[in-house]
Motif scaffolding. Structure first.
Motif, PDB file in Angstrom:
ATOM      1  N   TYR A   1       0.832  -1.204   0.000  1.00  0.00           N
ATOM      2  CA  TYR A   1       0.000   0.000   0.000  1.00  0.00           C
ATOM      3  C   TYR A   1       0.867   1.255   0.000  1.00  0.00           C
ATOM      4  N   ALA A   2       1.900   1.257   0.845  1.00  0.00           N
ATOM      5  CA  ALA A   2       2.799   2.410   0.903  1.00  0.00           C
ATOM      6  C   ALA A   2       3.572   2.556  -0.403  1.00  0.00           C
ATOM      7  N   TYR A   3       4.036   1.438  -0.940  1.00  0.00           N
ATOM      8  CA  TYR A   3       4.776   1.477  -2.204  1.00  0.00           C
ATOM      9  C   TYR A   3       3.898   2.024  -3.323  1.00  0.00           C
ATOM     10  N   HIS A   4       2.658   1.579  -3.381  1.00  0.00           N
ATOM     11  CA  HIS A   4       1.761   2.002  -4.457  1.00  0.00           C
ATOM     12  C   HIS A   4       1.405   3.482  -4.339  1.00  0.00           C
ATOM     13  N   SER A   5       1.169   3.963  -3.121  1.00  0.00           N
ATOM     14  CA  SER A   5       0.806   5.368  -2.940  1.00  0.00           C
ATOM     15  C   SER A   5       1.923   6.297  -3.408  1.00  0.00           C
ATOM     16  N   VAL A   6       3.173   5.891  -3.207  1.00  0.00           N
ATOM     17  CA  VAL A   6       4.301   6.703  -3.671  1.00  0.00           C
ATOM     18  C   VAL A   6       4.457   6.584  -5.186  1.00  0.00           C
ATOM     19  N   PHE A   7       4.281   5.387  -5.692  1.00  0.00           N
ATOM     20  CA  PHE A   7       4.508   5.135  -7.115  1.00  0.00           C
ATOM     21  C   PHE A   7       3.475   5.832  -7.993  1.00  0.00           C
ATOM     22  N   THR A   8       2.228   5.964  -7.509  1.00  0.00           N
ATOM     23  CA  THR A   8       1.145   6.506  -8.336  1.00  0.00           C
ATOM     24  C   THR A   8       0.738   7.923  -7.928  1.00  0.00           C
ATOM     25  N   ARG A   9       1.580   8.615  -7.208  1.00  0.00           N
ATOM     26  CA  ARG A   9       1.176   9.935  -6.719  1.00  0.00           C
ATOM     27  C   ARG A   9       0.978  10.954  -7.838  1.00  0.00           C
ATOM     28  N   LEU A  10       1.576  10.734  -9.006  1.00  0.00           N
ATOM     29  CA  LEU A  10       1.459  11.678 -10.112  1.00  0.00           C
ATOM     30  C   LEU A  10       0.373  11.286 -11.115  1.00  0.00           C
ATOM     31  N   LEU A  11      -0.322  10.183 -10.877  1.00  0.00           N
ATOM     32  CA  LEU A  11      -1.359   9.747 -11.806  1.00  0.00           C
ATOM     33  C   LEU A  11      -2.616  10.585 -11.631  1.00  0.00           C
ATOM     34  N   SER A  12      -3.409  10.642 -12.689  1.00  0.00           N
ATOM     35  CA  SER A  12      -4.682  11.351 -12.623  1.00  0.00           C
ATOM     36  C   SER A  12      -5.672  10.555 -11.780  1.00  0.00           C
ATOM     37  N   GLN A  13      -6.744  11.235 -11.362  1.00  0.00           N
ATOM     38  CA  GLN A  13      -7.737  10.566 -10.535  1.00  0.00           C
ATOM     39  C   GLN A  13      -8.427   9.458 -11.314  1.00  0.00           C
ATOM     40  N   ARG A  14      -8.623   9.649 -12.619  1.00  0.00           N
ATOM     41  CA  ARG A  14      -9.253   8.622 -13.442  1.00  0.00           C
ATOM     42  C   ARG A  14      -8.380   7.378 -13.501  1.00  0.00           C
ATOM     43  N   ALA A  15      -7.070   7.578 -13.623  1.00  0.00           N
ATOM     44  CA  ALA A  15      -6.158   6.429 -13.656  1.00  0.00           C
ATOM     45  C   ALA A  15      -6.127   5.708 -12.309  1.00  0.00           C
ATOM     46  N   LYS A  16      -6.155   6.481 -11.230  1.00  0.00           N
ATOM     47  CA  LYS A  16      -6.141   5.863  -9.894  1.00  0.00           C
ATOM     48  C   LYS A  16      -7.411   5.068  -9.636  1.00  0.00           C
ATOM     49  N   SER A  17      -8.518   5.499 -10.225  1.00  0.00           N
ATOM     50  CA  SER A  17      -9.793   4.818  -9.971  1.00  0.00           C
ATOM     51  C   SER A  17      -9.834   3.411 -10.561  1.00  0.00           C
ATOM     52  N   LYS A  18      -8.901   3.075 -11.427  1.00  0.00           N
ATOM     53  CA  LYS A  18      -8.874   1.739 -12.023  1.00  0.00           C
ATOM     54  C   LYS A  18      -8.279   0.702 -11.084  1.00  0.00           C
ATOM     55  N   PHE A  19      -7.572   1.135 -10.039  1.00  0.00           N
ATOM     56  CA  PHE A  19      -6.920   0.195  -9.131  1.00  0.00           C
ATOM     57  C   PHE A  19      -7.895  -0.264  -8.053  1.00  0.00           C
ATOM     58  N   VAL A  20      -7.878  -1.569  -7.802  1.00  0.00           N
ATOM     59  CA  VAL A  20      -8.679  -2.177  -6.742  1.00  0.00           C
ATOM     60  C   VAL A  20      -7.752  -3.084  -5.937  1.00  0.00           C
ATOM     61  N   PHE A  21      -7.840  -2.998  -4.595  1.00  0.00           N
ATOM     62  CA  PHE A  21      -6.950  -3.786  -3.731  1.00  0.00           C
ATOM     63  C   PHE A  21      -7.782  -4.656  -2.794  1.00  0.00           C
ATOM     64  N   ALA A  22      -7.286  -5.861  -2.552  1.00  0.00           N
ATOM     65  CA  ALA A  22      -7.975  -6.790  -1.664  1.00  0.00           C
ATOM     66  C   ALA A  22      -6.955  -7.564  -0.847  1.00  0.00           C
ATOM     67  N   ARG A  23      -7.124  -7.514   0.463  1.00  0.00           N
ATOM     68  CA  ARG A  23      -6.294  -8.341   1.329  1.00  0.00           C
ATOM     69  C   ARG A  23      -6.772  -9.784   1.263  1.00  0.00           C
ATOM     70  N   ALA A  24      -6.021 -10.680   1.880  1.00  0.00           N
ATOM     71  CA  ALA A  24      -6.288 -12.115   1.745  1.00  0.00           C
ATOM     72  C   ALA A  24      -7.704 -12.486   2.171  1.00  0.00           C
ATOM     73  N   SER A  25      -8.240 -11.815   3.189  1.00  0.00           N
ATOM     74  CA  SER A  25      -9.565 -12.156   3.708  1.00  0.00           C
ATOM     75  C   SER A  25     -10.698 -11.672   2.812  1.00  0.00           C
ATOM     76  N   ARG A  26     -10.406 -10.831   1.834  1.00  0.00           N
ATOM     77  CA  ARG A  26     -11.461 -10.264   0.996  1.00  0.00           C
ATOM     78  C   ARG A  26     -11.262 -10.565  -0.498  1.00  0.00           C
TER      79      ARG A  26
END
Length: 444
Positions: free
Chosen positions: A278-303
């Motif tokens: 999560y921390a790695y991704h937030s730094v890596f995608t900080r310059l992306l547009s909001q539309r590009a960020k909206s394409k990412f979906v994250f799920a932990r093992a329980s979900r």
């Protein structure tokens, strides 16, 4: 040609003013058009988007006919188009340029192919409908494809040991092809070896492009067709943040796909995500547009199952992710209907399969979405003098299960689900009854 050229210059001068206006006036309209990534016909587009597409078509038409689509000098262009002394090689070159295509779709707008506008719209959306920037993006992509030799990449045997790391399997609920990337399939030592040297890194990037090209083969660049993919990245057992090679490759691969495969990803779903990512991704995608960020979906093992089933139907979701799809399945196929049971909070519900005649086997496939549920299987005979048969004792369970039972007397199969939580739970299942010869008769 001179008339087209003056028209192209005029469009270039007004492009900056127009693109700034379109980014403000039509962004919401464009987002609604592309919201489910199934494009409407160009005649149905709103005026600002239609105007950007028209300008892009004219600019691309001039570049192809002028033979400077790859950035050649304008003087050479004039000699090819206006000169009277054209040798045979020049005529062949001009003919080849006119036949230029992308993913099998002709790019010359005057050819009238229905998929041309669909591709151009993707470049426009990637650059917020700024025609000049979209054109440069398309030009850079065509140059890269020639240098990278992507037209023949599907015929290459690249990194056979990575065969199970990336593959295309079925579609999501809207028909988008689903691409799975299983980075946990590589052990950390093997990962470091793969990324360690420059040549291996290039080979890995070439393999990643090959996977993407396989995905593109599943798309349809027609009005109303599905022309984007869903990407599922499994980070279970993947190397941690200390693996420098993984970070370098991840960044290179993402930037390469972002630049040369614009708007071809509908959703990018990451499952079994560890905390550090999560921390790695937030730094890596900080310059992306909001539309590009909206394409990412994250799920932990329980979900994982709950998240993936929102996008992929149970019969198309692999069993390791809580779905019902199994390799080389001889019992069920995607055509077998999947039923849904909603268990209310704190309630007990059941699935009953009545079997009035003996001599058959009942096969069931079932997945429980969520945790903190108890599950039990039993056979209840119709004869009150017979005993119930416990097939599977009650236990806490989540995920997928398949079982069968031979029916020797009339009765019913009873599958009981106990929801011990304060939230409703969903159960997906399918059933099959087939004639069966008992084992002792077969042995005789």
């Amino acid at each position: 040609f001179s008339g087209r050229y003056r028209k192209s210059i005029a469009m270039t001068k007004e492009d900056e003013t127009f693109s700034s206006r379109i980014s403000q006036e039509s962004q919401e309209t464009a987002d609604s058009i592309f919201s489910d990534e199934i494009y409407t016909r160009p005649t149905e587009l709103k005026p600002p988007v239609k105007k950007a597409l028209l300008n892009f078509r004219c600019k691309l038409q001039d570049a192809i006919l002028g033979n400077y689509i790859y950035g050649r000098s304008y003087g050479h262009t004039q000699s090819l188009i206006l000169g009277s002394d054209l040798d045979d090689d020049s005529l062949v070159l001009l003919e080849d340029i006119r036949d230029i295509s992308l993913w099998g779709i002709p790019l010359l707008p005057s050819k009238g192919h229905e998929g041309t506008d669909m591709i151009l719209l993707k470049f426009l959306q990637a650059k917020d409908y700024k025609v000049n920037e979209a054109f440069e993006m398309l030009r850079d992509m065509l140059k890269w494809r020639k240098e990278f030799r992507t037209d023949t990449i599907l015929d290459e045997n690249i990194s056979l040991h990575l065969k199970n790391v990336g593959y295309v399997d079925n579609t999501d609920r809207k028909g988008h092809p689903v691409c799975y990337l299983i980075y946990g399939a590589l052990k950390e030592r093997e990962m470091c070896s793969t990324f360690g040297s420059g040549e291996n890194c290039k080979e890995f990037l070439r393999w990643r492009v090959q996977v993407m090209e396989k995905c593109v083969q599943e798309l349809s660049f027609k009005p109303g067709g599905v022309n984007s993919i869903v990407q599922v990245t499994d980070l279970k057992n993947s190397p941690g943040p200390g693996t420098k090679e993984l970070r370098i490759f991840g960044k290179k691969a993402y930037m390469l796909l972002e630049e040369y495969y614009p708007e071809l990803t509908y959703k990018s779903i990451y499952v079994n995500v560890p905390f550090w990512y999560y921390a790695y991704h937030s730094v890596f995608t900080r310059l992306l547009s909001q539309r590009a960020k909206s394409k990412f979906v994250f799920a932990r093992a329980s979900r994982v199952t709950k998240t993936l089933i929102k996008y992929i139907s149970p019969e198309n979701l692999p069993v390791q992710y809580g779905g019902l799809k199994r390799e080389n399945d001889n019992e069920f196929s995607p055509e077998n209907p999947v039923l849904e049971l909603v268990v209310k909070p704190g309630c007990i519900d059941s699935i009953q399969v009545p079997v009035p005649e003996p001599g058959v086997s009942v096969v069931w496939d079932l997945t429980l979405v969520g945790s903190d549920m108890c599950y039990k299987e039993e056979f209840v005979p119709d004869d009150d003098c017979s005993y119930n048969i416990l097939i599977q004792k009650e236990k806490k369970f989540s995920g997928s299960v398949r079982n069968s039972f031979y029916i020797s007397e009339p009765g019913r199969i009873l599958l009981t689900i106990d929801n011990m939580t304060f939230k409703k739970k969903r159960v997906y299942y399918r059933l099959k009854i087939k004639p069966t010869v008992p084992m002792y008769i077969s042995l005789k």
